[in-house]
Enzyme design. Structure first.
Site, mmCIF file in Angstrom:
data_model
loop_
_atom_site.group_PDB
_atom_site.id
_atom_site.type_symbol
_atom_site.label_atom_id
_atom_site.label_comp_id
_atom_site.label_asym_id
_atom_site.label_seq_id
_atom_site.Cartn_x
_atom_site.Cartn_y
_atom_site.Cartn_z
ATOM 1 N N ALA A 7 0.862 -1.180 0.000
ATOM 2 C CA ALA A 7 0.000 0.000 0.000
ATOM 3 C C ALA A 7 0.900 1.233 0.000
ATOM 4 O O ALA A 7 2.055 1.166 0.443
ATOM 5 C CB ALA A 7 -0.888 -0.021 1.232
ATOM 6 N N GLY B 282 0.726 -5.046 0.937
ATOM 7 C CA GLY B 282 -0.460 -5.104 0.082
ATOM 8 C C GLY B 282 -0.184 -5.755 -1.260
ATOM 9 O O GLY B 282 -1.099 -6.302 -1.890
ATOM 10 N N GLU C 64 -0.518 -9.341 -0.607
ATOM 11 C CA GLU C 64 -1.945 -9.596 -0.331
ATOM 12 C C GLU C 64 -2.769 -9.564 -1.613
ATOM 13 O O GLU C 64 -3.694 -10.364 -1.804
ATOM 14 C CB GLU C 64 -2.457 -8.559 0.675
ATOM 15 C CG GLU C 64 -1.826 -8.773 2.055
ATOM 16 C CD GLU C 64 -2.029 -7.589 2.994
ATOM 17 O OE1 GLU C 64 -1.741 -6.449 2.590
ATOM 18 O OE2 GLU C 64 -2.482 -7.805 4.131
ATOM 19 N N GLU D 252 4.824 -5.160 7.189
ATOM 20 C CA GLU D 252 4.116 -4.066 7.861
ATOM 21 C C GLU D 252 4.652 -3.794 9.261
ATOM 22 O O GLU D 252 4.676 -2.658 9.721
ATOM 23 C CB GLU D 252 2.613 -4.382 7.924
ATOM 24 C CG GLU D 252 1.876 -4.266 6.604
ATOM 25 C CD GLU D 252 1.920 -5.529 5.748
ATOM 26 O OE1 GLU D 252 2.707 -6.468 6.043
ATOM 27 O OE2 GLU D 252 1.137 -5.586 4.774
HETATM 28 N N1 CAA Z 1 4.648 3.203 -0.581
HETATM 29 C C1 CAA Z 1 5.039 4.355 -1.132
HETATM 30 N N2 CAA Z 1 6.194 4.489 -1.825
HETATM 31 C C2 CAA Z 1 6.982 3.394 -1.934
HETATM 32 C C3 CAA Z 1 6.618 2.154 -1.380
HETATM 33 C C4 CAA Z 1 5.391 2.081 -0.677
HETATM 34 N N3 CAA Z 1 4.921 0.925 -0.170
HETATM 35 N N4 CAA Z 1 7.597 1.273 -1.658
HETATM 36 C C5 CAA Z 1 8.531 1.926 -2.366
HETATM 37 N N5 CAA Z 1 8.165 3.217 -2.529
HETATM 38 C C6 CAA Z 1 8.879 4.266 -3.238
HETATM 39 C C7 CAA Z 1 10.059 4.787 -2.416
HETATM 40 O O1 CAA Z 1 9.613 5.747 -1.467
HETATM 41 C C8 CAA Z 1 10.925 5.376 -3.496
HETATM 42 O O2 CAA Z 1 10.375 6.625 -3.876
HETATM 43 P P1 CAA Z 1 11.344 7.940 -4.028
HETATM 44 O O3 CAA Z 1 12.254 7.560 -5.167
HETATM 45 O O4 CAA Z 1 10.378 9.006 -4.341
HETATM 46 O O5 CAA Z 1 12.062 8.054 -2.733
HETATM 47 C C9 CAA Z 1 10.721 4.420 -4.668
HETATM 48 O O6 CAA Z 1 9.492 3.743 -4.402
HETATM 49 C C10 CAA Z 1 11.810 3.380 -4.787
HETATM 50 O O7 CAA Z 1 11.925 2.721 -3.536
HETATM 51 P P2 CAA Z 1 13.330 2.515 -2.770
HETATM 52 O O8 CAA Z 1 14.251 3.655 -3.077
HETATM 53 O O9 CAA Z 1 13.009 2.265 -1.333
HETATM 54 O O10 CAA Z 1 13.846 1.200 -3.503
HETATM 55 P P3 CAA Z 1 14.844 0.097 -2.914
HETATM 56 O O11 CAA Z 1 15.214 -0.771 -4.073
HETATM 57 O O12 CAA Z 1 15.941 0.724 -2.149
HETATM 58 O O13 CAA Z 1 13.985 -0.753 -1.851
HETATM 59 C C11 CAA Z 1 11.995 -1.914 -1.114
HETATM 60 C C12 CAA Z 1 12.896 -1.526 -2.314
HETATM 61 C C13 CAA Z 1 12.774 -2.866 -0.199
HETATM 62 C C14 CAA Z 1 10.781 -2.622 -1.675
HETATM 63 C C15 CAA Z 1 11.590 -0.646 -0.318
HETATM 64 O O14 CAA Z 1 11.082 0.302 -1.241
HETATM 65 C C16 CAA Z 1 10.547 -0.884 0.730
HETATM 66 O O15 CAA Z 1 10.847 -1.389 1.788
HETATM 67 N N6 CAA Z 1 9.280 -0.467 0.467
HETATM 68 C C17 CAA Z 1 8.187 -0.544 1.418
HETATM 69 C C18 CAA Z 1 7.714 -1.983 1.600
HETATM 70 C C19 CAA Z 1 6.620 -2.032 2.651
HETATM 71 O O16 CAA Z 1 6.817 -1.727 3.812
HETATM 72 N N7 CAA Z 1 5.410 -2.427 2.227
HETATM 73 C C20 CAA Z 1 4.263 -2.536 3.089
HETATM 74 C C21 CAA Z 1 3.407 -1.303 2.965
HETATM 75 S S1 CAA Z 1 2.107 -1.267 4.148
HETATM 76 C C22 CAA Z 1 0.886 -2.225 3.500
HETATM 77 O O17 CAA Z 1 0.986 -2.722 2.388
HETATM 78 C C23 CAA Z 1 -0.332 -2.372 4.357
HETATM 79 C C24 CAA Z 1 -1.312 -3.385 3.878
HETATM 80 O O18 CAA Z 1 -1.365 -4.482 4.396
HETATM 81 C C25 CAA Z 1 -2.242 -3.077 2.816
#
Ligand code: CAA
Length: 258
Positions: free
Chosen positions: A65, A109, A112, A132
């Site tokens: 998400a 998400g 999911e 999460e």
């Molecule tokens: N939401 C918003 N933006 C996101 C995102 C997310 N879930 N995941 C990645 N992005 C964005 C980053 O902010 C970044 O944007 P900017 O260039 O503007 O800074 C861009 O995508 C690239 O991401 P990274 O620079 O972080 O890329 P990376 O290769 O270094 O890392 C990753 C990749 C490990 C997937 C890392 O992006 C990450 O940990 N993302 C979040 C994963 C996460 O926590 N997901 C769960 C979300 S909560 C949820 O989903 C609730 C639910 O149950 C519905």
């Protein structure tokens, strides 16, 4: 209608929805999920489509998400809009099969959403996770429930409590994923599977999908009873008549594809 965050195409009788926010690793914003729900509605209402594929990019199916979009939410607002439920569950409620074709990250998400599809074909670079906990929340789109049913309590607890990622081969071993292929073969494999499904008798496919879904929501005895009735109800339908006649005649069946 033109879409902004996804692309939609058809390949013969197969629909393809591609998540398309690569700069945000396909983070699942509200606007993107509205479009996904609209696209699923459109395929569901299109008699020419028998099955669909949901896919993303090479680096990410979806990284979850949209954290930036939801970071300032408060409970009453999330409750009012039924955050997550409203559009997300549309995929799970599709009566036509949807295959998730997953390469790269399928996190939170994203994992999911893939699990809401009927089965998952993964590229060998796919990484699944429910991270999460690392951002102070818990899975909210079915992760604690669907993942547990797929992989069992021990592995689901491991994933949800540590937030670690699972590689494609582990995901296949524990039943989260049905097949693993190289990234360059992912779409070909998914399209072949979807086409095969779409070429079978439509009503039979829908009945088969409904029955497997039922296995997750009922007791074994009730599930078996429902299956038996559904099985019996298919006798005398065009699909059964054609399928069995064709077998007896030693020819390929010509199923109704709409
Ligand atoms: N939401 C918003 N933006 C996101 C995102 C997310 N879930 N995941 C990645 N992005 C964005 C980053 O902010 C970044 O944007 P900017 O260039 O503007 O800074 C861009 O995508 C690239 O991401 P990274 O620079 O972080 O890329 P990376 O290769 O270094 O890392 C990753 C990749 C490990 C997937 C890392 O992006 C990450 O940990 N993302 C979040 C994963 C996460 O926590 N997901 C769960 C979300 S909560 C949820 O989903 C609730 C639910 O149950 C519905």
């Amino acid at each position: 209608m033109p879409y902004e965050h996804i692309t939609v195409e058809t390949r013969d009788n197969v629909g393809v929805i591609t998540l398309n926010r690569p700069k945000a690793l396909n983070a699942l914003s509200g606007a993107l999920m509205n479009e996904v729900a609209e696209a699923v509605d459109a395929f569901e209402g299109d008699d020419a489509i028998g099955a669909s594929i949901l896919t993303g990019g090479e680096k990410a199916f979806a990284a979850g998400a949209d954290i930036k979009e939801m970071k300032d939410k408060v409970y009453m607002e999330a409750y009012r809009e039924d955050f997550i439920t409203a559009k997300w569950e549309r995929i799970a409620h599709s009566r036509k099969p949807i295959i998730a074709a997953v390469a790269g990250y399928a996190l939170g998400g994203g994992c999911e959403l893939a699990m809401m599809c009927d089965f998952i074909i993964a590229a060998d670079n796919a990484k699944f996770g429910q991270p999460e906990i690392t951002i102070g929340i818990i899975p909210g789109a079915g992760g604690t429930q669907r993942l547990t049913r797929f992989v069992g309590k021990s592995k689901a607890m491991d994933m949800v409590l540590t937030g670690r990622m699972m590689e494609a081969d582990e995901a296949e071993r524990c039943g989260l994923v049905s097949r693993v292929v190289s990234p360059d073969r992912l779409m070909e494999e998914a399209l072949t599977a979807a086409k095969r499904i779409a070429d079978y008798e439509r009503n039979t496919v829908m009945a088969a999908k409904e029955m497997v879904d039922r296995a997750y929501e009922t007791t074994l005895a009730e599930g078996i009873r429902f299956e038996r009735r559904m099985f019996q109800s298919l006798f005398g339908t065009p699909g059964q008549v054609e399928g069995m006649d064709a077998f007896a005649d030693k020819r390929r069946p010509k199923f109704n594809r709409s």
